[in-house]
Design an enzyme around this catalytic site. Structure first.
Site, PDB file in Angstrom:
ATOM      1  N   HIS A   1       5.070 -13.126   6.486  1.00 35.40           N
ATOM      2  CA  HIS A   1       5.111 -12.056   6.433  1.00 35.40           C
ATOM      3  C   HIS A   1       7.050 -11.783   5.526  1.00 35.40           C
ATOM      4  O   HIS A   1       7.943 -13.334   5.445  1.00 35.40           O
ATOM      5  CB  HIS A   1       6.235 -10.449   7.458  1.00 35.40           C
ATOM      6  CG  HIS A   1       5.863  -9.153   7.223  1.00 35.40           C
ATOM      7  ND1 HIS A   1       6.976  -8.292   6.554  1.00 35.40           N
ATOM      8  CD2 HIS A   1       4.711  -8.856   7.415  1.00 35.40           C
ATOM      9  CE1 HIS A   1       6.385  -6.972   6.919  1.00 35.40           C
ATOM     10  NE2 HIS A   1       4.962  -7.854   7.005  1.00 35.40           N
TER      11      HIS A   1
ATOM     12  N   ARG B   1       4.086  -5.712  16.277  1.00 36.70           N
ATOM     13  CA  ARG B   1       2.701  -5.616  16.297  1.00 36.70           C
ATOM     14  C   ARG B   1       1.663  -6.434  17.426  1.00 36.70           C
ATOM     15  O   ARG B   1       0.451  -6.222  17.902  1.00 36.70           O
ATOM     16  CB  ARG B   1       2.247  -4.919  14.843  1.00 36.70           C
ATOM     17  CG  ARG B   1       3.523  -3.088  14.505  1.00 36.70           C
ATOM     18  CD  ARG B   1       2.630  -3.148  13.133  1.00 36.70           C
ATOM     19  NE  ARG B   1       2.843  -3.858  12.407  1.00 36.70           N
ATOM     20  CZ  ARG B   1       2.696  -4.406  10.664  1.00 36.70           C
ATOM     21  NH1 ARG B   1       2.203  -3.615  10.710  1.00 36.70           N
ATOM     22  NH2 ARG B   1       3.184  -5.756  10.254  1.00 36.70           N
TER      23      ARG B   1
ATOM     24  N   ASP C   1      -2.074  -9.163  10.825  1.00 39.94           N
ATOM     25  CA  ASP C   1      -3.455  -9.468  10.814  1.00 39.94           C
ATOM     26  C   ASP C   1      -3.682 -10.677  12.143  1.00 39.94           C
ATOM     27  O   ASP C   1      -5.102 -10.862  12.383  1.00 39.94           O
ATOM     28  CB  ASP C   1      -3.672  -9.974   9.774  1.00 39.94           C
ATOM     29  CG  ASP C   1      -3.133  -8.188   8.878  1.00 39.94           C
ATOM     30  OD1 ASP C   1      -3.460  -7.250   9.282  1.00 39.94           O
ATOM     31  OD2 ASP C   1      -2.673  -8.462   7.777  1.00 39.94           O
TER      32      ASP C   1
ATOM     33  N   SER D   1       0.673  -1.427  -0.443  1.00 41.18           N
ATOM     34  CA  SER D   1      -0.161  -0.003  -0.046  1.00 41.18           C
ATOM     35  C   SER D   1       1.408   1.164  -0.278  1.00 41.18           C
ATOM     36  O   SER D   1       0.757   2.287  -0.554  1.00 41.18           O
ATOM     37  CB  SER D   1      -1.358   0.560   1.577  1.00 41.18           C
ATOM     38  OG  SER D   1      -0.252  -0.442   2.074  1.00 41.18           O
TER      39      SER D   1
ATOM     40  N   HIS E   1      -1.568  -8.981   2.097  1.00 48.06           N
ATOM     41  CA  HIS E   1      -1.546  -7.585   2.758  1.00 48.06           C
ATOM     42  C   HIS E   1      -2.957  -7.186   3.619  1.00 48.06           C
ATOM     43  O   HIS E   1      -2.945  -8.398   4.168  1.00 48.06           O
ATOM     44  CB  HIS E   1      -1.757  -6.852   1.977  1.00 48.06           C
ATOM     45  CG  HIS E   1      -1.141  -5.252   2.631  1.00 48.06           C
ATOM     46  ND1 HIS E   1      -0.449  -5.297   3.878  1.00 48.06           N
ATOM     47  CD2 HIS E   1      -1.133  -3.497   1.739  1.00 48.06           C
ATOM     48  CE1 HIS E   1       0.480  -3.781   3.699  1.00 48.06           C
ATOM     49  NE2 HIS E   1       0.232  -3.007   2.320  1.00 48.06           N
TER      50      HIS E   1
HETATM   51  N1  CMX Z   1       0.208 -20.245   5.009  1.00 46.83           N
HETATM   52  C1  CMX Z   1       1.338 -20.967   3.465  1.00 46.83           C
HETATM   53  N2  CMX Z   1       2.133 -20.037   3.554  1.00 46.83           N
HETATM   54  C2  CMX Z   1       2.978 -19.245   3.464  1.00 46.83           C
HETATM   55  C3  CMX Z   1       2.478 -18.835   4.236  1.00 46.83           C
HETATM   56  C4  CMX Z   1       1.215 -18.505   4.727  1.00 46.83           C
HETATM   57  N3  CMX Z   1       1.140 -17.437   6.291  1.00 46.83           N
HETATM   58  N4  CMX Z   1       3.442 -17.643   4.799  1.00 46.83           N
HETATM   59  C5  CMX Z   1       4.243 -17.750   3.612  1.00 46.83           C
HETATM   60  N5  CMX Z   1       4.187 -18.966   2.388  1.00 46.83           N
HETATM   61  C6  CMX Z   1       4.827 -19.635   1.642  1.00 46.83           C
HETATM   62  C7  CMX Z   1       4.564 -18.319   0.373  1.00 46.83           C
HETATM   63  O1  CMX Z   1       2.604 -18.516  -0.617  1.00 46.83           O
HETATM   64  C8  CMX Z   1       5.293 -19.095  -0.632  1.00 46.83           C
HETATM   65  O2  CMX Z   1       4.634 -19.944  -1.514  1.00 46.83           O
HETATM   66  P1  CMX Z   1       4.957 -20.752  -3.130  1.00 46.83           P
HETATM   67  O3  CMX Z   1       6.342 -20.220  -2.683  1.00 46.83           O
HETATM   68  O4  CMX Z   1       4.327 -21.810  -3.237  1.00 46.83           O
HETATM   69  O5  CMX Z   1       4.588 -19.634  -3.528  1.00 46.83           O
HETATM   70  C9  CMX Z   1       6.443 -19.825   0.207  1.00 46.83           C
HETATM   71  O6  CMX Z   1       5.627 -20.040   1.477  1.00 46.83           O
HETATM   72  C10 CMX Z   1       7.757 -18.809   0.679  1.00 46.83           C
HETATM   73  O7  CMX Z   1       6.904 -17.452   0.852  1.00 46.83           O
HETATM   74  P2  CMX Z   1       7.470 -16.979   2.048  1.00 46.83           P
HETATM   75  O8  CMX Z   1       9.084 -15.972   0.791  1.00 46.83           O
HETATM   76  O9  CMX Z   1       7.932 -16.991   3.125  1.00 46.83           O
HETATM   77  O10 CMX Z   1       6.770 -14.945   1.722  1.00 46.83           O
HETATM   78  P3  CMX Z   1       6.800 -14.070   1.186  1.00 46.83           P
HETATM   79  O11 CMX Z   1       7.077 -12.610   0.791  1.00 46.83           O
HETATM   80  O12 CMX Z   1       6.183 -14.670  -1.006  1.00 46.83           O
HETATM   81  O13 CMX Z   1       5.206 -13.663   1.212  1.00 46.83           O
HETATM   82  C11 CMX Z   1       2.936 -13.019   2.940  1.00 46.83           C
HETATM   83  C12 CMX Z   1       4.665 -12.728   2.640  1.00 46.83           C
HETATM   84  C13 CMX Z   1       2.684 -12.282   4.083  1.00 46.83           C
HETATM   85  C14 CMX Z   1       2.760 -12.811   1.355  1.00 46.83           C
HETATM   86  C15 CMX Z   1       3.040 -14.528   3.283  1.00 46.83           C
HETATM   87  O14 CMX Z   1       4.051 -14.789   4.254  1.00 46.83           O
HETATM   88  C16 CMX Z   1       1.821 -15.029   4.070  1.00 46.83           C
HETATM   89  O15 CMX Z   1       0.931 -15.031   2.176  1.00 46.83           O
HETATM   90  N6  CMX Z   1       0.833 -14.611   4.885  1.00 46.83           N
HETATM   91  C17 CMX Z   1      -0.539 -15.286   4.600  1.00 46.83           C
HETATM   92  C18 CMX Z   1      -1.332 -13.722   3.987  1.00 46.83           C
HETATM   93  C19 CMX Z   1      -1.300 -12.573   5.967  1.00 46.83           C
HETATM   94  O16 CMX Z   1      -1.302 -12.692   6.095  1.00 46.83           O
HETATM   95  N7  CMX Z   1      -1.225 -11.383   4.985  1.00 46.83           N
HETATM   96  C20 CMX Z   1      -0.407 -10.529   5.751  1.00 46.83           C
HETATM   97  C21 CMX Z   1       0.874  -9.927   6.246  1.00 46.83           C
HETATM   98  C22 CMX Z   1       0.974  -8.618   7.065  1.00 46.83           C
HETATM   99  C23 CMX Z   1       0.113  -7.200   6.300  1.00 46.83           C
HETATM  100  O17 CMX Z   1       0.763  -6.674   5.158  1.00 46.83           O
HETATM  101  O18 CMX Z   1      -1.089  -6.640   6.614  1.00 46.83           O
END
Ligand code: CMX
Length: 433
Positions: A317, A326, A372, A240, A270
């Site tokens: 994250h 947080r 979150d 964002s 996000h």
């Molecule tokens: N559940 C399942 N799989 C997850 C995961 C989770 N909570 N967190 C990471 N992974 C997976 C990713 O989807 C990715 O899989 P692929 O390689 O198959 O695509 C792999 O693990 C590697 O990811 P990463 O390098 O650890 O994390 P990213 O930087 O790619 O993504 C984030 C970060 C936040 C998008 C991810 O951890 C996620 O999807 N979390 C759940 C959604 C969430 O809570 N988002 C809110 C974040 C805070 C905010 O901005 O508000």
């Protein structure tokens, strides 16, 4: 001295430092960019200038050098044992110094005076279907206010580049002031038969939001102050903030820029995750029973979700590698004020179970909870149960950081952002070199 004059006093020498840095050291190398860093979404690539806050992977966010626990002590509060007023975190992010009680009161008053909405906003919102996603309503309302941008008027009147910050200051202050009213209007329109509640100009920014949503008790005021403080900023690279910066770098006015950022916040990876968490917990409880007594059942459920190719919302994250402070602040709040809430207890259980499960999956870089993971159950406890609205609350808070960032970008005169893209073949050629 007015906040605007204080800002000029801070900005002038910093802008001179920025210009000198560019003049003397533009060629200095500051890191290595790999194929991996580009193809993983620019992870680890330093590519933005942001002063308002800094995210450390191990420790979490610091606002102008101050941690969350420090600021919960140091920032002005409405009540000595309460939570920081969001006005204070904005003041700190903007000027880099802690505000006094008087500074915060003056800011509250300024925002209250600027908070009236242009009449056409109601027409924009009322023309949308009643079940339009709250974030779509929020973004559309913000975007529609581009018509009243003072930056746009100044630009069209031929303002000098060096003065762009001035009308931007007016826009960002107007926008922050109006945002709680927009959010509350959407909330009452969508969930309370459009029975609207007048603003109370004597209340602070967060308490007034609670009031206009229909929650007139000190507990919700306290929660929303904490919520607005905690979600205010997360440096410049999150979706964002970065989207707002990118759009703003074309000299699009703050309404265009912030609306763009909110469209990014609406994504499930996000800010949308804050509403996904509570839906996810409810689904889980429906399947495994209404309590978290049996952790094995939770563990099995989490494993099955992962096997089905789903993410566990509220965990992981892109930068953080430890529990998000947080989340910790919200956990402390819950333990203090709602320790017997069943949903809150589930959040505590998940914290014991999920990191262990995610930690066993090598590709997941961070198995720990993010901001979150707990926010929804706190809102739910106090009666704000419409979880589709939660991301709007995140967006209200994030206006503080994103718009402070945008003002600094205009003061520095940061240029249009324009990285280079390459086709897959180019990356393959680089790999073979
Ligand atoms: N559940 C399942 N799989 C997850 C995961 C989770 N909570 N967190 C990471 N992974 C997976 C990713 O989807 C990715 O899989 P692929 O390689 O198959 O695509 C792999 O693990 C590697 O990811 P990463 O390098 O650890 O994390 P990213 O930087 O790619 O993504 C984030 C970060 C936040 C998008 C991810 O951890 C996620 O999807 N979390 C759940 C959604 C969430 O809570 N988002 C809110 C974040 C805070 C905010 O901005 O508000």
């Amino acid at each position: 001295m007015s906040l605007k004059n204080k800002f000029v006093e801070k900005a002038l020498p910093r802008v001179a430092e920025y210009k000198k840095l560019m003049a003397d050291h533009a060629d200095k190398e500051i890191g290595t960019v790999t194929i991996g860093s580009v193809l993983s979404g620019m992870k680890g690539v330093v590519s933005l200038l942001t002063d308002t806050s800094k995210l450390d992977p191990e420790e979490g966010i610091r606002f102008r050098g101050y941690s969350i626990p420090e600021l919960r002590e140091l920032l002005p509060k409405a009540h000595p044992k309460g939570e920081p007023l969001p006005e204070g975190i904005f003041y700190l992010m903007l000027l880099g110094e802690l505000p006094s009680d008087e500074d915060v009161a003056a800011l509250s008053k300024d925002w209250a005076q600027r908070s009236a909405l242009p009449g056409y906003i109601y027409g924009v919102l009322d023309s949308m279907p009643i079940d339009a996603r709250p974030m779509a309503q929020f973004s559309a309302a913000i975007l529609s206010m581009a018509a009243s941008s003072k930056f746009y008027s100044a630009y069209m009147a031929g303002a000098s580049k060096k003065d762009y910050w001035d009308s931007t200051y007016e826009d960002i202050m107007d926008l922050i002031a109006r945002i709680p009213r927009i959010a509350a209007y959407i909330y009452r329109r969508t969930y309370h038969e459009n029975k609207q509640i007048e603003a109370d100009g004597s209340l602070d920014w967060a308490a007034n939001l609670a009031h206009m949503m229909g929650y007139d008790n000190f507990e919700v005021h306290r929660l929303l102050r904490l919520y607005m403080f905690l979600h205010a900023d997360h440096e410049g690279g999150n979706v964002s903030a970065h989207a707002s910066h990118l759009v703003g770098s074309a000299l699009s006015n703050p309404y265009y820029a912030f609306s763009a950022g909110m469209n990014g916040l609406a994504g499930p990876l996000h800010g949308f995750a804050n509403q996904e968490v509570i839906r996810w917990i409810q689904d889980m409880l429906n399947q495994i029973g209404k309590s978290c007594a049996e952790k094995d059942k939770i563990r099995d459920y989490v494993v099955k979700q992962l096997e089905a190719g789903k993410v566990i919302p509220g965990y992981g994250h892109a930068v953080l590698r430890k529990t998000d402070p947080r989340f910790t602040a919200q956990l402390e709040f819950g333990k203090k004020y709602l320790p017997h809430d069943t949903m809150f207890q589930v959040v505590e259980c998940l914290y014991e179970v999920v990191p262990e499960v995610l930690g066993n999956i090598s590709k997941i870089k961070n198995p720990w909870p993010n901001v979150d993971a707990a926010s929804g159950v706190l809102l739910n406890h106090y009666g704000i149960k419409e979880f589709e609205f939660y991301t709007v609350l995140f967006g209200v808070s994030r206006s503080l950081g994103i718009l402070a960032q945008l003002l600094w970008a205009r003061a520095y005169g940061l240029p249009i952002e324009r990285p280079i893209s390459q086709p897959l073949e180019w990356f393959k050629q680089q790999a073979e070199k």
